[in-house]
Every structure is written in structure tokens, then in C-alpha cells.
Write a protein that holds these residues in place. Structure first.
Motif, PDB file in Angstrom:
ATOM      1  N   ARG A 129       0.826  -1.211   0.000  1.00  0.00           N
ATOM      2  CA  ARG A 129       0.000   0.000   0.000  1.00  0.00           C
ATOM      3  C   ARG A 129       0.860   1.260   0.000  1.00  0.00           C
ATOM      4  O   ARG A 129       0.484   2.270  -0.599  1.00  0.00           O
ATOM      5  CB  ARG A 129      -0.892  -0.019   1.237  1.00  0.00           C
ATOM      6  N   GLY A 132       3.284   0.945  -3.707  1.00  0.00           N
ATOM      7  CA  GLY A 132       2.619   0.655  -4.972  1.00  0.00           C
ATOM      8  C   GLY A 132       3.052  -0.674  -5.576  1.00  0.00           C
ATOM      9  O   GLY A 132       4.056  -1.268  -5.183  1.00  0.00           O
ATOM     10  N   ASN A 133       2.285  -1.143  -6.554  1.00  0.00           N
ATOM     11  CA  ASN A 133       2.484  -2.471  -7.120  1.00  0.00           C
ATOM     12  C   ASN A 133       3.849  -2.621  -7.797  1.00  0.00           C
ATOM     13  O   ASN A 133       4.572  -3.597  -7.571  1.00  0.00           O
ATOM     14  CB  ASN A 133       1.371  -2.777  -8.124  1.00  0.00           C
ATOM     15  N   THR A 277      -9.284  -1.173  -2.080  1.00  0.00           N
ATOM     16  CA  THR A 277      -7.851  -0.905  -1.916  1.00  0.00           C
ATOM     17  C   THR A 277      -7.388  -1.386  -0.552  1.00  0.00           C
ATOM     18  O   THR A 277      -8.152  -1.373   0.421  1.00  0.00           O
ATOM     19  CB  THR A 277      -7.554   0.599  -2.039  1.00  0.00           C
TER      20      THR A 277
END
Length: 471
Positions: A129, A132-133, A277
Motif C-alpha cells: 500500500r 505501490g504495485n 484498496t
């Protein structure tokens, strides 16, 4: 959170201990995996404490927090916040003893190995989180190494007995060889226990009451499974009833609870019922918070209680009309009052409030230091004693203020002196205390102003207590 100024002082002594050997690879883990979660100030503190321990040793020489503040170029409140972030992340354990002259031991815990870090549901989700990915995958790739599968190989390793033999000792082993020396420990390695979740915050009795033995055998709820349930509940903010359905989904055909199924079920439930999310890591609250006073005390005692229990930073913030915090210069001044002048926190609060109102909300350094030196010499240790001394010496303090402003001592004259604004507690002085003369035309207005300011202050504190559900 508790009052930071009562937790640690710059003059308090500390030692650093290592809970086992730390390796250079641990620095990469701290920088790339932990720093996005705890911040650069916390990892800098960890590295600085680590550096204080000599190579091939497990404990440092004693030092004081003021030295650590200087090395990190930080204030005591920032140091405290960085410390508790390390504690919450399982990287530091803190021990203390003593009263006025406290001593601390900061025991550094080794970070989790990368595979353990990414297997931990809370750490992996919070890191994902935060960064980011794309960056998460890059970080994960950084710690992946080639390791060939051994399934097609046959082990041919010799045992100890195949290679070595032991000759029987002809003499008894000397006592000095067997005897351990007091307070000496050989170098060792240890493992991080990971994020510690509080089982007391999750009602396992209620969970078991809603699960029959046929649905979920009690033996399936091992310590490892319970630990994961508590972590997932904390991570996703799920209650007992939510977790009951999640646990049922994770039961296998062998009547065991699969950890991966449990994690997936909790994640799916959260994304369907709460948010698509992942949750983000955040602090429980700021270090400074509203001081909670008892409900059964008078308004005047409430003010004394506030000054005695609030931190100087909070007093400055409350005194500011727009709630702005202390500047670096003001923080340095406060630290000087606390560990150079050695004034108690409550006495510093009275001094700050007194000076702020008398100098139109300006903390004039020379004026503050002069009164602080006077109070230190008079051995003022309580809020009430500081208030009484300020009432008795107010005429002298007015002359000191003029001396500070003008650079020369104010000469006595018959010129009328205008009455100055004073703290609310100053209004309740004894009749025997001499007041400076004021023009009669302003006397009533000034008294009304005092009463109005006191009423607003007490009303503000009463309203905060009502909002907090204390009354």
C-alpha cells in the motif's frame, strides 16, 4: 500515547544491546523493506544505536540522550517518536529503571528475513500500500535468489561418525572449563519475533462460541493460527463475527486451518465488504494529545492539573490562537529549561504561560532564562509554588521585562504604570500581594477581561471533555 516529556529526558542515560549478531545484509532489509513503513528518522536511529556497539560486542558503553540528539540533529520529541515506531515494528525493545535519574536499555532486534517479511500479512500489505504495485514487485525481486530444486538429487553427505571419532578423556575436565563466567555471553544469533499482536484485543472465546467442534476442531486453532487470526483482524479491522466466516472458509479436508487460505479469505472479505484498496499503515495518534482530567475536581484544580500533566509543546500549541506548534528555537529553549535549569515539566508550563501573555505571545529568551534561573535557585518544584511565586514577584518581573526590552534596567519613577495582561491563574492572587498602580479608567475593563478569558478557557476544556465522553 503518553506524555513524551515524562517518558524520557535528554539527561537520561542509556545503553544499547544487540539481541544477537547483526549482519550487513540486515542494513539492506532495513533500508528497502522497513524504511517505507517507519520512516527515515527511525531507521537512522536504528543505525546510530547499532553503530554505538563495538564490533564483536553485544553492548555499548553508557551515554545520554542529549548526545544522541546531537548526533542525529533532532529534538527529544522527534527522537521519542522514532523510537516508538521501531518498538511497534518489532525492531526495538526498551527497558528502564530508576526514578529521577532514569537509565534505559535499548535492545535492537534483528529484522525479519525477506521471506518472513513478505510472508507476514501485515508487513507485506502495508508495504504494498505504501510503495505501490510496481515498486513492491521490484523490492520482492531484489531479494529473490536462484536456488535449484534438489528433488532430482540423492544426498550422499557423511555423518559425524563417518568422519570423526572421539578419544575418551583420561582426566576429569577442569572446573574452570565448565564454569560460566558471570555476565559474560558468547556471540549468538537470534530471530525477530515479528510484529506482536495483542491477543487480548481479540475475543477468541466469542469466536469459539460461534464455531462448533464439527465445523472447526479446537486442535486446528494452534498458536500460529491464532496469531494469524489476530493479525488479520488488526490489519483489516474485522470483528469476531467477520472472522468466524473467514476461519470456516480456511478449514481443509483434513480438519486443519490453511494459513494461505485464511489470508486469502480475509483479503477477499475486506475487498468485497470494506474497500477495494488495501489498508494503509498509520500511527495510532500523535504523541501529544488532549490531557484527560478527572471529572470530580474544581475548575481551578482542573487548570493546575492541566499545567502539571501537559507537555510544554502542548501548552505552546494551546496558547496559540491557530494551534501552531513550537518552533525549533522554542524547542531548544524548552529543552534547556528542562535539563540545564532542571525545572520540572509543570513549572516550565507555568513559566511559558506567564511569559507568553506578558510579552504579547513572544518567548523572549533572555526574559525566560532570567525567571527560570530565579525559580531554579528558589527550588520551585510544583505548579502551585510557581504560581504563588509569580504572584509575589510580579512587580520585579515587570522590571526585568523592561530591562530585557530596553537593554538597561528601568529606573523607578512616579509615572503611572499600565496594568498588563496576566495568566488566568494570576488573577486569583492574595489580597496581601501589592499590585502595580493602573489608571482607574481601565481597571474595571481589565478585570472583566481576566474573567472573560478564564471563562473561555474553562469552557473550552469542559467542551473537549464532553466531546471525549468524559461527562
Amino acid at each position: 500515547m503518553t506524555n513524551m516529556w515524562k517518558e524520557v529526558q535528554p539527561t537520561d542515560e542509556y545503553r544499547v544491546q544487540l539481541n544477537g549478531m547483526l549482519h550487513e545484509s540486515d542494513r539492506d532489509i532495513l533500508q528497502f523493506l522497513y524504511q517505507p513503513l517507519v520512516g527515515a528518522s527511525s531507521t537512522s536511529l536504528y543505525s546510530m544505536l547499532w553503530g554505538e556497539v563495538e564490533r564483536h560486542q553485544l553492548e555499548s558503553e553508557p551515554s545520554i540522550h542529549a548526545s544522541l540528539m546531537g548526533m542525529l540533529s533532532t529534538s527529544i520529541d522527534q527522537l521519542f517518536e522514532a523510537r516508538i515506531r521501531l518498538e511497534g515494528m518489532g525492531l526495538l525493545k526498551t527497558y528502564t529503571k530508576g526514578g529521577d535519574n532514569r537509565q534505559f536499555i535499548y535492545q535492537l532486534q534483528p529484522p525479519l528475513h525477506p521471506n518472513e517479511f513478505f510472508d507476514d500479512p501485515m508487513l507485506s500489505v502495508f508495504l504494498y500500500r505504501q510503495v505501490g504495485n510496481a515498486q513492491f514487485l521490484r523490492l520482492k525481486q531484489r531479494f529473490i535468489v536462484r536456488f535449484e530444486d534438489r528433488l532430482t538429487y540423492r544426498e550422499v553427505t557423511r555423518t559425524f561418525q563417518d568422519v570423526f571419532s572421539s578419544e575418551a578423556l583420561t582426566q576429569a575436565t577442569p572446573l574452570s572449563f565448565e564454569q560460566e563466567r558471570e555476565n559474560e555471553t558468547l556471540l549468538f544469533e537470534t530471530k525477530n519475533e515479528g510484529i506482536q499482536t495483542d491477543f487480548a484485543n481479540f475475543d477468541f472465546h466469542l469466536l469459539l462460541a460461534g464455531l462448533s467442534e464439527m465445523m472447526v476442531p479446537r486442535k486446528a486453532l494452534t498458536y500460529h493460527v491464532k496469531n494469524m487470526i489476530a493479525k488479520l483482524s488488526t490489519l483489516y479491522g474485522l470483528g469476531v463475527l467477520d472472522m468466524k466466516n473467514i476461519v470456516i472458509e480456511a478449514v481443509t479436508e483434513d480438519n486443519e486451518i490453511d494459513i494461505e487460505l485464511l489470508r486469502k479469505a480475509a483479503r477477499d472479505y475486506y475487498q468485497v465488504h470494506r474497500s477495494p484498496t488495501f489498508p494503509k499503515l498509520q500511527s495510532v495518534g500523535n504523541i501529544e494529545k488532549e490531557i484527560e482530567t478527572p471529572n470530580d475536581i474544581s475548575a481551578e484544580d482542573d487548570l493546575v492539573y492541566y499545567l502539571d500533566h501537559a507537555s510544554p509543546v502542548q501548552v505552546l500549541k494551546d496558547a496559540s490562537p491557530n494551534g501552531t506548534g513550537a518552533t525549533k528555537t522554542e524547542l531548544a529553549m524548552i529543552e534547556d529549561l528542562l535539563y540545564v535549569q532542571k525545572l520540572p515539566v509543570g513549572v516550565v508550563n507555568v513559566l511559558l504561560q506567564f511569559v507568553l501573555i506578558r510579552t504579547d505571545m513572544k518567548l523572549t529568551k533572555g526574559y525566560v532564562e532570567k525567571i527560570a534561573t530565579h525559580w531554579a535557585r528558589k527550588n520551585i518544584t510544583t505548579v502551585k509554588a510557581a504560581m504563588e511565586l509569580a504572584k509575589m514577584e510580579h512587580k520585579q518581573y515587570m522590571e526585568w521585562k523592561e530591562e530585557t526590552n530596553n537593554g538597561t534596567k528601568k529606573r523607578k519613577s512616579n509615572k503611572t504604570i499600565r496594568k498588563e495582561k496576566l495568566p488566568d491563574w494570576f488573577k486569583d492572587r492574595q489580597d496581601s500581594v501589592e499590585e502595580p498602580s493602573i489608571p482607574s479608567s481601565t481597571n474595571g475593563d481589565t478585570d472583566l477581561e481576566f474573567e472573560e478569558r478564564k471563562r473561555k478557557f474553562l469552557e473550552k476544556r469542559r467542551q473537549k471533555k464532553l466531546e471525549a465522553g468524559e461527562e
